[in-house]
Design a protein around this motif. Structure first.
Motif, mmCIF file in Angstrom:
data_model
loop_
_atom_site.group_PDB
_atom_site.id
_atom_site.type_symbol
_atom_site.label_atom_id
_atom_site.label_comp_id
_atom_site.label_asym_id
_atom_site.label_seq_id
_atom_site.Cartn_x
_atom_site.Cartn_y
_atom_site.Cartn_z
ATOM 1 N N ARG A 99 -62.250 -24.258 66.801
ATOM 2 C CA ARG A 99 -62.830 -23.073 66.179
ATOM 3 C C ARG A 99 -61.999 -21.830 66.478
ATOM 4 N N GLU A 100 -61.597 -21.667 67.737
ATOM 5 C CA GLU A 100 -60.800 -20.499 68.088
ATOM 6 C C GLU A 100 -59.419 -20.550 67.435
ATOM 7 N N ALA A 101 -58.855 -21.745 67.314
ATOM 8 C CA ALA A 101 -57.565 -21.883 66.644
ATOM 9 C C ALA A 101 -57.672 -21.473 65.183
ATOM 10 N N GLU A 102 -58.766 -21.873 64.543
ATOM 11 C CA GLU A 102 -58.991 -21.514 63.143
ATOM 12 C C GLU A 102 -59.099 -20.003 62.979
ATOM 13 N N ARG A 103 -59.832 -19.378 63.882
ATOM 14 C CA ARG A 103 -59.993 -17.926 63.810
ATOM 15 C C ARG A 103 -58.684 -17.213 64.096
ATOM 16 N N LEU A 104 -57.915 -17.734 65.049
ATOM 17 C CA LEU A 104 -56.644 -17.111 65.383
ATOM 18 C C LEU A 104 -55.663 -17.224 64.219
ATOM 19 N N ARG A 105 -55.639 -18.389 63.573
ATOM 20 C CA ARG A 105 -54.765 -18.540 62.408
ATOM 21 C C ARG A 105 -55.131 -17.530 61.312
ATOM 22 N N ALA A 106 -56.443 -17.335 61.103
ATOM 23 C CA ALA A 106 -56.895 -16.379 60.091
ATOM 24 C C ALA A 106 -56.492 -14.958 60.466
ATOM 25 N N PHE A 107 -56.601 -14.634 61.744
ATOM 26 C CA PHE A 107 -56.199 -13.308 62.207
ATOM 27 C C PHE A 107 -54.704 -13.091 61.992
ATOM 28 N N VAL A 108 -53.896 -14.069 62.347
ATOM 29 C CA VAL A 108 -52.450 -13.955 62.173
ATOM 30 C C VAL A 108 -52.096 -13.791 60.702
ATOM 31 N N ARG A 109 -52.745 -14.561 59.829
ATOM 32 C CA ARG A 109 -52.484 -14.458 58.384
ATOM 33 C C ARG A 109 -52.801 -13.059 57.879
ATOM 34 N N GLN A 110 -53.911 -12.507 58.357
ATOM 35 C CA GLN A 110 -54.310 -11.156 57.956
ATOM 36 C C GLN A 110 -53.273 -10.129 58.406
ATOM 37 N N ARG A 111 -52.781 -10.281 59.627
ATOM 38 C CA ARG A 111 -51.786 -9.350 60.148
ATOM 39 C C ARG A 111 -50.464 -9.482 59.406
ATOM 40 N N VAL A 112 -50.077 -10.700 59.080
ATOM 41 C CA VAL A 112 -48.831 -10.913 58.341
ATOM 42 C C VAL A 112 -48.887 -10.233 56.980
ATOM 43 N N GLU A 113 -50.053 -10.237 56.372
ATOM 44 C CA GLU A 113 -50.218 -9.644 55.044
ATOM 45 C C GLU A 113 -50.411 -8.134 55.085
ATOM 46 N N THR A 114 -50.504 -7.554 56.287
ATOM 47 C CA THR A 114 -50.672 -6.105 56.421
ATOM 48 C C THR A 114 -49.336 -5.403 56.202
#
Length: 300
Positions: A99-114
């Protein structure tokens, strides 16, 4: 002073080797993901929340040391994803790390797209995100204890004394340093959509006994333990441990060398035996209502 399962500061991580307890109290350095994988796989660290934190923090240690690509956002994102995928292969039953890995991946994707984010800023934000999981774990644990205590004491006529039986590693050693089941019965490594629960071997027997004796049976688990992708406990992957854990003690063979050993680390408790409820940081839920309630809160 309470024992700590993990000791962390920026760039440094140590894990208490629980395989040596109670004979030895030894903290060992975790320099990166590979060492964390070994500690998780060999059960040097135990408890689903602590497993998740060790895995994520070991990645933070690597990133703080400059590991991974430094000039390309996409390459750094891929590096993080590969490390998380490797960690997930260590132990299959506990849901928190996934679960934490999934959330971390989503966070990283969001930051990459910023727009305007540099690789160095991305690296720093990932480290800060992971470090935030430590305090979140402590807050969640306190909330679980408070909700559990309030719910259980509220069912006692006249506020009389309460006797509780705990099972599995539910105290400070299972988390970042506080504990999930300070006011309840058992912990959990994964909760299926219908409320079936996987926990350490022996949980099912306790649930059956509690049901027979008319004693309320509770599960305490953070919301990250709930896995709505699994319809029931029958689909939860059950980790099997080496047979030598039962046939050997301190390196000494205690059984016939040819004996066959089946050593599952967990059993599954059907939701209908969880008569008290499942206690999370959001409150106490009936097993069949938990995943739906968390989805409504945006937790899954």
């Amino acid at each position: 002073m309470a024992l700590e399962s993990l000791r962390y500061r920026r760039g440094s991580l140590e894990v208490l080797n629980q395989r040596l307890l109670p004979g030895q109290l030894r903290y060992e350095r975790v320099g990166g993901v590979e060492r964390a994988w070994g500690a998780i796989r060999d059960m040097e660290v135990r408890g689903a929340p602590a497993i998740a934190l060790l895995g994520c923090l070991s990645l933070a240690v690597e990133l703080a040391a400059g590991a991974g690509p430094s000039e390309d956002l996409g390459a750094l994102e891929e590096f993080v994803g590969q490390k998380l995928g490797f960690l997930l292969s260590a132990r299959p039953t506990a849901a928190n790390l996934g679960r934490e890995a999934e959330r971390l991946r989503a966070f990283v994707r969001q930051r990459v797209e910023t727009p305007g984010v540099t690789p160095e800023q991305l690296r720093e934000s990932i480290i800060e995100y992971i470090e935030g999981l430590l305090e979140k774990d402590r807050r969640d644990n306190r909330s679980i204890g408070a909700h559990g205590a309030s719910h259980i004491l509220g069912r006692v006529p006249g506020g009389g004394p309460v006797t509780l039986l705990t099972h599995c590693n539910t105290g400070t050693l299972a988390t970042a340093g506080y504990g999930t089941a300070l006011a309840v019965v058992v912990g959990a490594d994964r909760v299926a959509a219908n409320g079936d629960v996987a926990n350490k071997i022996g949980t099912f027997q306790l649930a059956v006994a509690a049901r027979h004796m008319g004693i309320p049976f509770y599960v305490a688990a953070p919301s990250s333990t709930c896995d709505p992708t699994l319809a029931s406990g029958r689909l939860i992957p059950i980790e099997e441990r080496p047979g030598t854990e039962l046939t050997h003690l301190g390196g000494v063979l205690l059984a016939d060398p040819e004996v066959d050993v089946w050593n599952p680390a967990f059993d599954v408790t059907p939701h209908e035996l969880i008569t008290g409820g499942i206690i999370t940081e959001w409150g106490v839920f009936a097993p069949s209502e938990l995943c739906r309630a968390l989805a409504e809160r945006g937790e899954h």
